[in-house]
Scaffold this motif. Structure first.
Motif, PDB file in Angstrom:
ATOM      1  N   ALA A 163     -30.606  95.274  73.938  1.00 37.08           N
ATOM      2  CA  ALA A 163     -30.227  96.194  73.727  1.00 37.08           C
ATOM      3  C   ALA A 163     -30.325  95.415  71.953  1.00 37.08           C
ATOM      4  N   SER A 164     -30.353  94.269  71.653  1.00 39.53           N
ATOM      5  CA  SER A 164     -30.719  93.381  70.819  1.00 39.53           C
ATOM      6  C   SER A 164     -32.108  93.730  69.804  1.00 39.53           C
ATOM      7  N   ARG A 165     -33.266  94.846  70.870  1.00 35.43           N
ATOM      8  CA  ARG A 165     -34.128  95.706  70.693  1.00 35.43           C
ATOM      9  C   ARG A 165     -34.343  96.374  69.621  1.00 35.43           C
ATOM     10  N   ASP A 166     -33.295  97.292  70.485  1.00 36.05           N
ATOM     11  CA  ASP A 166     -32.994  98.513  69.884  1.00 36.05           C
ATOM     12  C   ASP A 166     -32.428  98.726  68.686  1.00 36.05           C
ATOM     13  N   LEU A 167     -31.950  97.851  68.609  1.00 42.23           N
ATOM     14  CA  LEU A 167     -30.722  97.814  67.028  1.00 42.23           C
ATOM     15  C   LEU A 167     -31.750  97.498  66.582  1.00 42.23           C
ATOM     16  N   GLU A 168     -33.048  96.980  66.193  1.00 39.23           N
ATOM     17  CA  GLU A 168     -34.447  97.229  65.139  1.00 39.23           C
ATOM     18  C   GLU A 168     -35.040  97.876  65.449  1.00 39.23           C
ATOM     19  N   THR A 169     -34.958  98.984  66.420  1.00 40.13           N
ATOM     20  CA  THR A 169     -35.955  99.945  65.749  1.00 40.13           C
ATOM     21  C   THR A 169     -35.232 101.211  65.809  1.00 40.13           C
ATOM     22  N   ASP A 170     -33.949 101.325  66.558  1.00 36.79           N
ATOM     23  CA  ASP A 170     -33.127 102.823  66.312  1.00 36.79           C
ATOM     24  C   ASP A 170     -32.822 102.914  64.908  1.00 36.79           C
ATOM     25  N   ASN A 171     -31.934 103.898  64.865  1.00 36.14           N
ATOM     26  CA  ASN A 171     -31.222 104.241  63.157  1.00 36.14           C
ATOM     27  C   ASN A 171     -29.807 104.274  63.398  1.00 36.14           C
TER      28      ASN A 171
ATOM     29  N   LEU B 183     -29.211  99.930  50.941  1.00 35.18           N
ATOM     30  CA  LEU B 183     -29.387 100.610  52.601  1.00 35.18           C
ATOM     31  C   LEU B 183     -29.628  99.338  53.442  1.00 35.18           C
ATOM     32  N   LEU B 184     -31.168  98.930  53.263  1.00 33.84           N
ATOM     33  CA  LEU B 184     -31.551  97.950  54.041  1.00 33.84           C
ATOM     34  C   LEU B 184     -31.056  96.675  54.157  1.00 33.84           C
ATOM     35  N   ASP B 185     -30.480  96.039  52.534  1.00 40.63           N
ATOM     36  CA  ASP B 185     -29.221  95.062  53.244  1.00 40.63           C
ATOM     37  C   ASP B 185     -27.997  95.126  54.397  1.00 40.63           C
ATOM     38  N   TYR B 186     -28.134  96.757  54.062  1.00 40.17           N
ATOM     39  CA  TYR B 186     -26.012  96.413  54.540  1.00 40.17           C
ATOM     40  C   TYR B 186     -26.870  97.572  56.109  1.00 40.17           C
ATOM     41  N   ARG B 187     -27.906  97.394  56.596  1.00 41.27           N
ATOM     42  CA  ARG B 187     -28.217  97.703  57.872  1.00 41.27           C
ATOM     43  C   ARG B 187     -28.627  96.009  58.628  1.00 41.27           C
ATOM     44  N   ALA B 188     -29.566  95.878  57.680  1.00 43.34           N
ATOM     45  CA  ALA B 188     -29.367  94.151  58.046  1.00 43.34           C
ATOM     46  C   ALA B 188     -28.257  93.318  58.676  1.00 43.34           C
TER      47      ALA B 188
ATOM     48  N   VAL C 178     -25.077  94.907  59.594  1.00 43.27           N
ATOM     49  CA  VAL C 178     -24.697  95.202  60.582  1.00 43.27           C
ATOM     50  C   VAL C 178     -25.540  94.672  61.439  1.00 43.27           C
ATOM     51  N   ILE C 179     -27.158  94.578  61.462  1.00 47.34           N
ATOM     52  CA  ILE C 179     -27.513  93.855  62.912  1.00 47.34           C
ATOM     53  C   ILE C 179     -27.429  92.522  63.154  1.00 47.34           C
ATOM     54  N   GLU C 180     -27.008  92.041  62.272  1.00 45.37           N
ATOM     55  CA  GLU C 180     -27.070  90.140  62.511  1.00 45.37           C
ATOM     56  C   GLU C 180     -25.794  90.255  62.895  1.00 45.37           C
ATOM     57  N   VAL C 181     -24.370  91.190  62.382  1.00 45.18           N
ATOM     58  CA  VAL C 181     -23.490  91.138  63.099  1.00 45.18           C
ATOM     59  C   VAL C 181     -23.570  91.468  64.546  1.00 45.18           C
TER      60      VAL C 181
ATOM     61  N   ARG D 168     -14.960  83.479  66.228  1.00 44.92           N
ATOM     62  CA  ARG D 168     -14.375  83.303  64.816  1.00 44.92           C
ATOM     63  C   ARG D 168     -15.348  83.340  64.000  1.00 44.92           C
ATOM     64  N   GLY D 169     -16.827  83.075  64.446  1.00 40.54           N
ATOM     65  CA  GLY D 169     -17.804  83.370  63.739  1.00 40.54           C
ATOM     66  C   GLY D 169     -17.895  84.336  63.285  1.00 40.54           C
ATOM     67  N   ILE D 170     -17.990  85.394  63.810  1.00 41.59           N
ATOM     68  CA  ILE D 170     -17.868  87.422  63.283  1.00 41.59           C
ATOM     69  C   ILE D 170     -16.968  87.515  62.500  1.00 41.59           C
ATOM     70  N   CYS D 171     -15.725  86.834  62.199  1.00 39.57           N
ATOM     71  CA  CYS D 171     -15.032  86.712  61.313  1.00 39.57           C
ATOM     72  C   CYS D 171     -15.273  85.972  59.989  1.00 39.57           C
ATOM     73  N   ARG D 172     -16.359  84.840  59.604  1.00 40.36           N
ATOM     74  CA  ARG D 172     -16.946  84.755  58.735  1.00 40.36           C
ATOM     75  C   ARG D 172     -17.899  85.317  58.458  1.00 40.36           C
TER      76      ARG D 172
END
Length: 217
Positions: free
Chosen positions: A51-59, A106-111, A113-116, A169-173
């Motif tokens: 799932a983590s790998r898919d985040l990087e390669t999928d739309n 767009l790339l900043d926002y994508r990155a 979201v993927i980080e979260v 809680r780290g996600i909230c931050r």
């Protein structure tokens, strides 16, 4: 937060079968059960790593993500929208015309979201490990009895609360920075604006929602 309980329950269901298969002990728990727990741990890790790998390669879909509270109903009839790994913005499968600064946004926002999302995957892994550890740290009789009385479920939930609540809680931050990126993109790219559903109230409510969620466990 249901996954750890499901894993623990599944492990308990294996106990009678393993007991009938033999009583070979290894530290108070049968070899068969230890193997089942090891297999479960390996399967979870494999699936989450994929799932983590898919985040990087999928739309990255933006029409069905980051929905909180009432915003979960907002824009539900909007066409499918995605950000590709190259920074293209697709609406209904069609590329929206963008310039270089918009692509960077767009790339900043994508990155972000993927980080979260990856952080959420890590929490899922830790939840599964905590559940399997709770199951694996008991005796055969204790596990069977715990499964029947509900004490095992309580033990799993207590371990998950202790290990996982701070991570959640780290996600909230991370949300304020994510919202800033989302708002900049929405201001720059009008076609994205309907998909910018993360608002200030969502961020303010995040930690209180976490406290409430864990308080009932």
């Amino acid at each position: 937060m249901k996954t750890p309980v499901i894993l623990a329950t599944a492990a308990c269901l294996l106990l009678p079968t393993a007991a009938q298969a033999g009583d070979t002990r290894d530290g108070g728990i049968t070899t068969e059960i230890r193997q089942e727990l090891a297999d479960a741990r390996r399967e979870v890790r494999t699936e989450l790593a994929q799932a983590s790998r898919d985040l990087e390669t999928d739309n990255l879909r933006v029409d069905n993500s980051l929905r909180f509270g009432d915003s979960g109903h907002a824009g539900k009839d909007l066409p499918r929208a995605e950000i590709t790994p190259a920074g293209d913005f697709l609406v209904g499968g069609q590329r929206v015309a963008i310039d270089v600064p918009q692509r960077r946004q767009l790339l900043d926002y994508r990155a972000r979201v993927i980080e979260v999302a990856k952080y959420g995957i890590e929490i899922g892994q830790r939840s599964a490990d905590a559940a399997l550890d709770a199951v694996g740290n008991g005796s055969m009789l204790g596990l069977v009895w715990g499964g029947l009385t509900g004490s095992l479920e309580r033990r799993v939930e207590q371990m998950v609360k202790r290990e996982i609540e701070p991570a959640v809680r780290g996600i909230c931050r991370q949300l304020p920075g994510l919202r800033d990126s989302q708002q900049r993109l929405a201001a720059s790219l009008p076609q994205f604006k309907p998909y910018a559903t993360l608002d200030a109230d969502d961020i303010a409510d995040c930690e209180s929602d976490v406290r409430q969620e864990f308080a009932v466990r």
